[in-house]
Design a protein around this motif. Structure first.
Motif, PDB file in Angstrom:
ATOM      1  N   ASP A  98       0.827  -1.219   0.000  1.00 36.68           N
ATOM      2  CA  ASP A  98       0.000   0.000   0.000  1.00 36.68           C
ATOM      3  C   ASP A  98       0.859   1.267   0.000  1.00 36.68           C
ATOM      4  O   ASP A  98       0.415   2.320   0.433  1.00 36.68           O
ATOM      5  N   SER A 155       3.229   2.200   1.855  1.00 36.40           N
ATOM      6  CA  SER A 155       3.477   2.798   3.164  1.00 36.40           C
ATOM      7  C   SER A 155       4.811   2.354   3.764  1.00 36.40           C
ATOM      8  O   SER A 155       5.081   2.602   4.933  1.00 36.40           O
ATOM      9  N   THR A 183      -5.304  13.583   7.854  1.00 41.07           N
ATOM     10  CA  THR A 183      -4.025  12.982   7.484  1.00 41.07           C
ATOM     11  C   THR A 183      -3.105  14.079   6.932  1.00 41.07           C
ATOM     12  O   THR A 183      -3.571  15.077   6.402  1.00 41.07           O
ATOM     13  N   ASN A 236       2.537   8.056   3.958  1.00 39.73           N
ATOM     14  CA  ASN A 236       1.458   7.063   3.885  1.00 39.73           C
ATOM     15  C   ASN A 236       1.373   6.247   5.174  1.00 39.73           C
ATOM     16  O   ASN A 236       0.287   5.932   5.664  1.00 39.73           O
ATOM     17  N   ARG A 237       2.564   5.922   5.721  1.00 40.51           N
ATOM     18  CA  ARG A 237       2.613   5.156   6.965  1.00 40.51           C
ATOM     19  C   ARG A 237       1.964   5.925   8.120  1.00 40.51           C
ATOM     20  O   ARG A 237       1.144   5.377   8.857  1.00 40.51           O
ATOM     21  N   ASN A 297      -1.724   6.166   7.638  1.00 39.82           N
ATOM     22  CA  ASN A 297      -2.399   4.922   8.042  1.00 39.82           C
ATOM     23  C   ASN A 297      -2.620   4.858   9.549  1.00 39.82           C
ATOM     24  O   ASN A 297      -3.649   4.363  10.024  1.00 39.82           O
ATOM     25  N   ARG A 308      -5.569   7.046  10.140  1.00 39.12           N
ATOM     26  CA  ARG A 308      -6.793   6.390   9.641  1.00 39.12           C
ATOM     27  C   ARG A 308      -7.253   5.298  10.600  1.00 39.12           C
ATOM     28  O   ARG A 308      -8.449   5.159  10.876  1.00 39.12           O
ATOM     29  N   ASP A 309      -6.285   4.531  11.124  1.00 41.55           N
ATOM     30  CA  ASP A 309      -6.630   3.470  12.076  1.00 41.55           C
ATOM     31  C   ASP A 309      -7.222   4.045  13.359  1.00 41.55           C
ATOM     32  O   ASP A 309      -8.193   3.507  13.904  1.00 41.55           O
ATOM     33  N   ASP A 315      -9.397  13.018   5.083  1.00 41.69           N
ATOM     34  CA  ASP A 315      -8.224  12.310   4.560  1.00 41.69           C
ATOM     35  C   ASP A 315      -7.543  13.167   3.480  1.00 41.69           C
ATOM     36  O   ASP A 315      -7.587  12.868   2.284  1.00 41.69           O
TER      37      ASP A 315
END
Lengths: 173, 173, 173, 173
Positions: B96, B98, D87, D106-107, D110, D113-114, D125
């Protein structure tokens, strides 16, 4: 690098490029230095190898620094060129050893000092000479504006200081 | 680097050294590669140039990466050696995008892709091929244990994957 | 952090967590320290704030270090807790100031020394005391195995050295 | 942080400070946000936590980022404040995933997002919305001058884009 093509009537030529690290010198030494047949080359490198570690994440590992440095000197020796080595002067002019990169600059300076000793080459120990100068001329522990204008790059006084130090080493050859 | 000294009856020779970056290849290419008169050299470098930025502060600037890469290829061309280029595969196997270094690895891969295109050289696009493989074989977005055992170093399957990809490029010459 | 809940009959409690930086202490000080109503807290932080810059890219900016440090002390003051400050000891035990992080550790130590002085708080200057110890006990300029086993983490002798230094400060309250 | 003290007749108040990372928000949230009794807080943090790793060596570890983020949200919950999460948008606007920090952004996205999902909190986002915008509006794969003027800081169009996205989330509460 400063190159001198005639010992009696010196002709100087600057070959330094801003931001260069030891391997950059190695990459361009043929074209920029050897092809001009210098008698003497003053090697002044090391600040960026240390500084770029934290500035850009692209400094030079200590062992690689030594390896490339020796590879440059080997080429000079093959060509009969006299090398004069210099230690990296400063990143920060504080006198209480609290400039963030002081330790690492000392480490790389030690590498160069060892190389000079083992290869019996003249050394302009700029790092030591700057420290000695600061002891007398930086009583307020300033981080810049003594021999640099921004902690790294030399002001007029700093340029004269380095020129004098290099000239003393050249005359002594 | 993998060297092949005979085209009909291939003889492989590995010259890679752990932790090497592009300028390390340049420094030792004469002794370790050119002196052995290879017909073909597979150049596989780039992971450490990116990874060591955050790991050690001693990665390679993108512009310097390209400069040294081109200097290596120039030497090959002079010697009549056929070069096969490879993009750096992975640091992290997540699908993804990431993995922390995904963007920078893509950037350095683009540099190599551009060099291959401009110089009309065969390219083993390992980075792309790994991504394609992961799409089918990493359904749980794992960061390791697909083609590597630690996000970077290849496991048995990864080694076979790379060997096959390189072999395909060699056969196609 | 070491907490002592009774002045006459001292009861020690360790609250340090490996890898913590100054803001980690701030985040967990309520639960891990204040809720236990200590009389005295020994604050020993700073090595990771410097070290993680090059190790992980996640050190602490000098100005933020000071800000969080002061925020911690403010909470202690509100609670009537006596704070004893410590400077970060070492990352590398060389005596010639060539440990790569010497300069930055000195810089952060100076921040703590200034805070101690301005707030009239007792200081265990571990960095200075380690240097003094090395002058007598590290004649060969070793980088480890004097008071640490790996340049950073204390060996048995190092732990005793720090315990004695802290105890002297506690007794002097 | 954007705070809104009245739901029917919104009153906006900006509390963002340039260069702040997640732990900076935690340190000053009492004075700068909670003391003003907001009904809603839009939390927009993460770019510096990633970017400063390579820029200054002082980014934020991923696990610490999550820990401080959750600590902030816990305080909001205790106060009955509605939180809207965002984000981190971009460092570089290229569309081919070759911006050096794309993977790490992106990490961290995430992680946010979590957190939003697990805590049932509204999410703006921005990272995804910026990518979607670029697909249509950055056909030449430019690294800046689409929604930023320097790869990071928003230009007029970027500010409007973010304002609209936040407004949509606020209206939907």
């Amino acid at each position: 690098m400063v190159k001198i093509s005639n010992k009696d009537q010196y002709e100087f030529q600057g070959s330094g490029i801003s931001g260069n690290k030891v391997y950059d010198l190695y990459l361009r030494m043929q074209e920029d230095v050897l092809d001009k047949n210098p008698d003497i080359v003053v090697v002044y490198v090391g600040v960026n190898d240390v500084w770029h570690k934290t500035l850009l994440g692209t400094g030079t590992d200590a062992d690689k620094f030594e390896k490339f440095y020796l590879a440059i000197l080997k080429r000079f020796k093959e060509k009969g060129i006299k090398a004069i080595l210099c230690t990296p002067a400063v990143v920060g002019e504080k006198t209480d050893f609290s400039n963030p990169l002081d330790g690492d600059l000392n480490r790389y300076s030690n590498i160069i000092r060892d190389i000079a000793k083992k290869n019996n080459l003249p050394l302009v120990d700029l790092r030591q000479q700057f420290q000695d100068y600061y002891k007398k001329n930086n009583p307020n522990n300033e981080e810049k504006n003594i021999l640099t204008y921004d902690r790294v790059h030399l002001n007029a006084k700093g340029n004269q200081f380095v020129a004098d130090a290099m000239w003393n080493a050249i005359k002594a050859l």
